[in-house]
Design a protein around this motif. Structure first.
Motif, mmCIF file in Angstrom:
data_model
loop_
_atom_site.group_PDB
_atom_site.id
_atom_site.type_symbol
_atom_site.label_atom_id
_atom_site.label_comp_id
_atom_site.label_asym_id
_atom_site.label_seq_id
_atom_site.Cartn_x
_atom_site.Cartn_y
_atom_site.Cartn_z
ATOM 1 N N VAL A 88 0.624 -1.354 -0.002
ATOM 2 C CA VAL A 88 0.015 -0.067 0.009
ATOM 3 C C VAL A 88 1.072 1.289 0.079
ATOM 4 N N ARG A 89 0.577 2.134 -1.033
ATOM 5 C CA ARG A 89 1.299 3.543 -1.035
ATOM 6 C C ARG A 89 0.566 4.604 -0.536
ATOM 7 N N ASN A 90 -0.769 4.620 -0.281
ATOM 8 C CA ASN A 90 -1.497 5.789 0.357
ATOM 9 C C ASN A 90 -1.798 5.706 1.601
ATOM 10 N N VAL A 91 -1.886 7.045 2.161
ATOM 11 C CA VAL A 91 -2.299 7.136 3.561
ATOM 12 C C VAL A 91 -3.268 8.092 3.676
ATOM 13 N N VAL A 92 -4.214 8.243 4.365
ATOM 14 C CA VAL A 92 -5.304 9.246 4.719
ATOM 15 C C VAL A 92 -5.349 9.496 6.067
ATOM 16 N N LEU A 93 -4.916 10.325 6.771
ATOM 17 C CA LEU A 93 -4.901 10.908 8.232
ATOM 18 C C LEU A 93 -5.937 11.510 8.319
ATOM 19 N N VAL A 94 -6.802 11.144 9.565
ATOM 20 C CA VAL A 94 -7.943 11.859 10.045
ATOM 21 C C VAL A 94 -7.795 12.053 11.394
ATOM 22 N N HIS A 95 -7.969 13.582 11.829
ATOM 23 C CA HIS A 95 -7.595 14.111 13.115
ATOM 24 C C HIS A 95 -8.649 13.970 13.903
ATOM 25 N N GLY A 96 -8.781 14.384 15.308
ATOM 26 C CA GLY A 96 -9.845 14.201 16.213
ATOM 27 C C GLY A 96 -10.380 15.645 16.625
ATOM 28 N N ALA A 97 -11.167 15.323 17.833
ATOM 29 C CA ALA A 97 -11.733 16.638 18.249
ATOM 30 C C ALA A 97 -10.647 17.455 18.919
ATOM 31 N N TYR A 98 -10.890 18.835 18.909
ATOM 32 C CA TYR A 98 -9.978 19.730 19.711
ATOM 33 C C TYR A 98 -8.854 20.057 18.828
ATOM 34 N N ALA A 99 -8.902 19.753 17.619
ATOM 35 C CA ALA A 99 -7.758 19.719 16.704
ATOM 36 C C ALA A 99 -8.069 19.771 15.324
ATOM 37 N N ASP A 100 -7.223 20.150 14.359
ATOM 38 C CA ASP A 100 -7.240 19.953 13.087
ATOM 39 C C ASP A 100 -6.016 19.174 12.302
ATOM 40 N N GLY A 101 -6.059 19.115 10.886
ATOM 41 C CA GLY A 101 -5.157 18.341 10.361
ATOM 42 C C GLY A 101 -3.637 18.929 10.594
ATOM 43 N N SER A 102 -3.363 19.936 11.227
ATOM 44 C CA SER A 102 -1.866 20.250 11.398
ATOM 45 C C SER A 102 -1.312 19.407 12.562
ATOM 46 N N SER A 103 -2.086 18.659 13.096
ATOM 47 C CA SER A 103 -1.806 17.652 14.442
ATOM 48 C C SER A 103 -1.035 16.759 13.899
ATOM 49 N N TRP A 104 -1.112 16.250 12.488
ATOM 50 C CA TRP A 104 -0.309 15.520 11.747
ATOM 51 C C TRP A 104 1.043 15.677 11.260
ATOM 52 N N SER A 105 1.326 17.163 11.380
ATOM 53 C CA SER A 105 2.500 17.673 10.851
ATOM 54 C C SER A 105 3.895 17.190 10.854
ATOM 55 N N LYS A 106 4.081 16.402 12.014
ATOM 56 C CA LYS A 106 5.166 15.809 12.363
ATOM 57 C C LYS A 106 5.205 14.458 11.487
ATOM 58 N N VAL A 107 4.197 13.962 11.354
ATOM 59 C CA VAL A 107 4.164 12.515 11.036
ATOM 60 C C VAL A 107 4.164 12.517 9.356
ATOM 61 N N ILE A 108 3.645 13.656 8.759
ATOM 62 C CA ILE A 108 3.339 13.725 7.450
ATOM 63 C C ILE A 108 4.815 13.786 6.679
ATOM 64 N N PRO A 109 5.925 14.427 7.017
ATOM 65 C CA PRO A 109 6.873 14.477 6.051
ATOM 66 C C PRO A 109 7.758 13.093 6.527
ATOM 67 N N LEU A 110 7.551 12.090 7.560
ATOM 68 C CA LEU A 110 8.077 10.901 7.571
ATOM 69 C C LEU A 110 7.537 10.133 6.619
ATOM 70 N N LEU A 111 6.317 10.109 6.441
ATOM 71 C CA LEU A 111 5.613 9.255 5.589
ATOM 72 C C LEU A 111 6.007 9.541 4.131
ATOM 73 N N GLN A 112 5.961 10.881 3.806
ATOM 74 C CA GLN A 112 6.378 11.280 2.519
ATOM 75 C C GLN A 112 7.771 10.896 2.176
ATOM 76 N N GLY A 113 8.592 11.159 3.380
ATOM 77 C CA GLY A 113 10.042 10.668 2.883
ATOM 78 C C GLY A 113 10.233 9.389 2.622
ATOM 79 N N ALA A 114 9.265 8.309 3.279
ATOM 80 C CA ALA A 114 9.215 6.888 2.828
ATOM 81 C C ALA A 114 8.459 6.610 1.575
#
Length: 258
Positions: free
Chosen positions: A37-63
């Motif tokens: 699998v080469r695709n990932v969709v990240l879903v944030h939770g309450a009291y947050a927005d998509g920026s909560s994944w900002s440290k994970v995203i570059p690691l996945l993209q780098g892979a």
């Protein structure tokens, strides 16, 4: 397919660590020679927005992964499910669907979509079909964050002190204040799923051992119930912020095995 519950294996961790360091994405051991699998969709939770994944995203993209972070409106489960379905529709193949916190309700609702190869829950809700999550939570000690929930005009949000102390415990104060600034209020209407996708799709779960938003014992209960591959993180609720490498490795393990 439902897989048995197991700990994050040394072999899986090694493969994922190599991937995070820049090696090619591992191929899954699939029948018929299907690719990993080469695709990932990240879903944030309450009291947050998509920026909560900002440290994970570059690691996945780098892979070498294709990544989309959903911006949930948090106005209703139906609206959040629609936003996630739209993100899934933009993928060109099998996808790992990942959620944090309340986002677990969303992926449990939409995870039966045919392109979803696996589900990853990060300190997340994992309700059964039609289950009252508040009633389930009440069977465990009340998390500290509950005292800081403010309700107004059909939404609930966290006070500044509760956000910093309980929701973002373990996050450096300056970053926690940034996250507080972009917190997304959640509609007060109780979200109830019509399905539980984890009963049909391979699932992974990251338990936050120091969670003050969802009781860690409740997280362990949900992980056991779904027979998820489980890793325990020495973290507060925001392990995706404080331990992005661990969460990234778990997502990549799911992508390689789905």
């Amino acid at each position: 397919m439902v897989i048995g519950r197991r700990r994050f294996s040394a072999l899986g961790a090694g493969v994922a660590a190599a991937t995070l360091s820049g090696a090619p994405v591992a191929r899954a051991a699939r029948s018929g020679g299907k690719p990993a699998v080469r695709n990932v969709v990240l879903v944030h939770g309450a009291y947050a927005d998509g920026s909560s994944w900002s440290k994970v995203i570059p690691l996945l993209q780098g892979a070498g992964m294709n990544v989309i972070a959903v911006q949930n409106p948090l106005t209703s489960l139906a609206a959040d499910a629609a936003a996630t379905k739209f993100a899934l529709s933009r993928q060109d193949g099998p996808t790992v669907l990942v959620a944090h916190s309340y986002g677990g309700t969303v992926i449990s609702e939409v995870g039966l979509a045919p392109q979803v190869a696996g589900l990853v829950y990060v300190a997340a809700r994992a309700p059964d079909a039609g289950e009252d999550f508040a009633a389930l939570s009440a069977k465990f000690p009340t998390p500290a964050v509950a005292s800081g929930i403010i309700t107004s005009d059909g939404f609930k949000y966290l006070s500044r002190s509760a956000f910093l102390r309980d929701f973002a415990n373990g996050v450096p104060r300056a970053q926690a204040l940034e996250l507080y600034t972009v917190q997304g209020p959640l509609a007060t209407a109780a979200p109830t799923t019509s399905v539980a996708a984890w009963r049909n799709k391979p699932s992974w779960y990251a338990v936050s051992k120091n969670d003050r938003t969802i009781n860690p014992e409740l997280e362990r209960f949900m992980a056991r119930r779904m027979k998820a591959t489980t890793v325990e993180v020495d973290s507060g609720h925001l392990s995706l912020v404080t331990h992005p490498e661990v969460i990234g490795r778990l997502i990549l393990q799911a992508a390689a095995a789905s």
